[in-house]
Every structure is written in structure tokens, then in C-alpha cells.
Design an enzyme around this catalytic site. Structure first.
Site, mmCIF file in Angstrom:
data_model
loop_
_atom_site.group_PDB
_atom_site.id
_atom_site.type_symbol
_atom_site.label_atom_id
_atom_site.label_comp_id
_atom_site.label_asym_id
_atom_site.label_seq_id
_atom_site.Cartn_x
_atom_site.Cartn_y
_atom_site.Cartn_z
ATOM 1 C CG HIS A 86 -1.877 -1.108 1.341
ATOM 2 N ND1 HIS A 86 -2.015 -1.882 2.466
ATOM 3 C CD2 HIS A 86 -2.772 -1.602 0.442
ATOM 4 C CE1 HIS A 86 -2.964 -2.789 2.272
ATOM 5 N NE2 HIS A 86 -3.441 -2.644 1.044
ATOM 6 C CE LYS A 120 -14.259 -6.763 4.734
ATOM 7 N NZ LYS A 120 -14.002 -6.219 3.405
ATOM 8 N NE ARG A 164 -2.594 -7.277 -4.417
ATOM 9 C CZ ARG A 164 -3.245 -7.523 -3.296
ATOM 10 N NH1 ARG A 164 -2.601 -7.920 -2.231
ATOM 11 N NH2 ARG A 164 -4.554 -7.386 -3.242
ATOM 12 C CB SER A 169 -4.062 -6.765 4.492
ATOM 13 O OG SER A 169 -3.703 -5.475 4.082
HETATM 14 P P1 ADP Z 1 -9.797 -3.956 -0.206
HETATM 15 O O1 ADP Z 1 -10.387 -4.662 0.952
HETATM 16 O O2 ADP Z 1 -10.600 -2.797 -0.687
HETATM 17 O O3 ADP Z 1 -9.319 -4.829 -1.338
HETATM 18 P P2 ADP Z 1 -7.024 -3.659 0.622
HETATM 19 O O4 ADP Z 1 -6.615 -2.934 1.849
HETATM 20 O O5 ADP Z 1 -6.816 -5.121 0.607
HETATM 21 O O6 ADP Z 1 -8.526 -3.236 0.421
HETATM 22 O O7 ADP Z 1 -6.298 -3.053 -0.647
HETATM 23 C C1 ADP Z 1 -6.441 -1.711 -1.033
HETATM 24 C C2 ADP Z 1 -5.815 -1.498 -2.409
HETATM 25 O O8 ADP Z 1 -4.414 -1.741 -2.332
HETATM 26 C C3 ADP Z 1 -6.336 -2.430 -3.494
HETATM 27 O O9 ADP Z 1 -6.421 -1.701 -4.706
HETATM 28 C C4 ADP Z 1 -5.275 -3.473 -3.605
HETATM 29 O O10 ADP Z 1 -5.235 -4.046 -4.892
HETATM 30 C C5 ADP Z 1 -4.033 -2.642 -3.349
HETATM 31 N N1 ADP Z 1 -2.906 -3.447 -2.870
HETATM 32 C C6 ADP Z 1 -2.851 -4.266 -1.821
HETATM 33 N N2 ADP Z 1 -1.635 -4.856 -1.700
HETATM 34 C C7 ADP Z 1 -0.895 -4.384 -2.737
HETATM 35 C C8 ADP Z 1 0.454 -4.621 -3.197
HETATM 36 N N3 ADP Z 1 1.270 -5.479 -2.571
HETATM 37 N N4 ADP Z 1 0.867 -3.965 -4.303
HETATM 38 C C9 ADP Z 1 0.023 -3.124 -4.952
HETATM 39 N N5 ADP Z 1 -1.242 -2.860 -4.580
HETATM 40 C C10 ADP Z 1 -1.703 -3.482 -3.492
#
Ligand code: ADP
Length: 160
Positions: free
Chosen positions: A23, A47, A96, A134
Site C-alpha cells: 500500500h 465486516k 497485483r 494484508s
Molecule cells: P480492499 O479490501 O478494498 O481490497 P485492501 O486494503 O486489501 O482493500 O487493498 C487496497 C488497495 O491496495 C487495493 O487496490 C489493492 O489491490 C491494493 N494493494 C494491496 N496490496 C498491494 C500490493 N502489494 N501492491 C500493490 N497494490 C496493493
């Protein structure tokens, strides 16, 4: 100083449970494209997350303490409505894998239908961060492993 209404504001929405180096990489790279990036933690009452929303927010704030172009906020409801409230014309997401792409495509197309004035912008993950998520970081922490390589320093130092 640009006129406030001319500012390019991007919303980076997500759960950030917790905020990872993946992120962080997306936010840092987006800073050259936008005047302001608002990291918006979605709070969805049905959630419940792993980490408290207030903690997630505080950790992200600490990570960007020296970056005035980054703001951190919590929101509920439709992301596209939140964009309107914040006068943001860009929705930032990271990509990703091909499954990220399919998921993001559907959301972005629905958002476009609801408000054509907001543009979704995608940044590809940096290759070395493709595997960071995450979900995996939560598993590592739950099982007492060391998540140092996957968390921004300010978060790693506070999470334990
Ligand atoms: P959500 O629950 O909305 O998917 P996340 O917190 O998992 O939220 O992710 C938020 C954003 O960050 C999403 O667009 C996700 O694709 C991106 N993201 C998460 N991990 C990575 C990473 N390692 N590299 C690039 N983008 C990422």
C-alpha cells in the site's frame, strides 16, 4: 499555491487491515501524479476487521507524518459518494494479479456508471511487492511470525 478547486485529489480506498509496504508503495508513487492523496479506510459495520479502525488510521498517519500531501480518513457508505464529498476526481487502486484486475474492472465500471466525472486510476504493483497482502500479514502476526519485511517501519514498531 493552486486554487483549491483545481487540486487533483485522489482517494485511495481500502481496508488496510493492516496497511502494508505494498500500500505504501502505491501511495508514494501516486504523489507525483496528484496534489493530494486521501487514504480512506472503509468501515463496514457488518465486516469487523482484525485491527481496530482507529489503530489502523493512527498507524497510517504515523507512516506519512512527514508527507503533507497525504491525508488519512475513515468513511462508510459508497466510495463514489465519498469522492463527491471530498471533491476528489480520481480513485486510486493497486493491481497485483489478473484476479485483482477482474475485481477492480467490475468495481471501476460500476463506479463510472454512477459518476462519470470520477476516473479510476490503477498503478501496477512493484514486482518485489506482488506477493504482499494484508491477509498474509495478518496470518503471520496471528501465528507469532515476524512481519518486518511487509510493514512500513512506523507500523511495525507499533503493532506488537
Ligand atoms: P480492499 O479490501 O478494498 O481490497 P485492501 O486494503 O486489501 O482493500 O487493498 C487496497 C488497495 O491496495 C487495493 O487496490 C489493492 O489491490 C491494493 N494493494 C494491496 N496490496 C498491494 C500490493 N502489494 N501492491 C500493490 N497494490 C496493493
Amino acid at each position: 499555491m493552486k486554487n483549491m478547486s483545481m487540486q487533483k485529489i485522489a482517494i485511495f480506498p481500502g481496508s488496510f487491515d493492516p496497511f502494508t509496504v505494498g500500500h505504501q508503495d502505491i501511495v508514494l508513487r501516486a504523489l507525483s501524479l496528484f496534489d493530494k492523496v486521501i487514504i480512506a479506510i472503509g468501515s463496514n459495520s457488518d465486516k469487523k476487521g482484525f485491527f481496530e479502525i482507529d489503530k489502523r488510521k493512527q498507524w497510517i498517519e504515523n507512516t506519512f507524518i512527514d508527507e503533507p500531501k497525504v491525508e488519512v480518513d475513515v468513511y462508510s457508505g459508497l466510495t463514489i459518494e465519498y469522492c463527491k464529498n471530498k471533491n476528489a476526481k480520481y480513485l486510486l487502486r493497486g493491481l497485483r494479479t489478473s484476479s485483482d484486475f477482474e475485481y477492480e474492472r467490475a468495481i471501476a465500471q460500476m463506479n463510472k456508471k454512477m459518476d462519470a466525472s470520477v476516473e479510476s486510476v490503477f498503478l501496477l504493483t512493484s514486482p518485489e511487492l506482488t506477493a504482499v497482502s494484508s491477509t498474509i500479514v495478518r496470518d503471520i502476526i496471528r501465528h507469532g511470525g515476524d512481519a518486518k519485511d511487509f510493514l512500513p517501519e512506523a507500523i511495525y514498531n507499533q503493532i506488537l
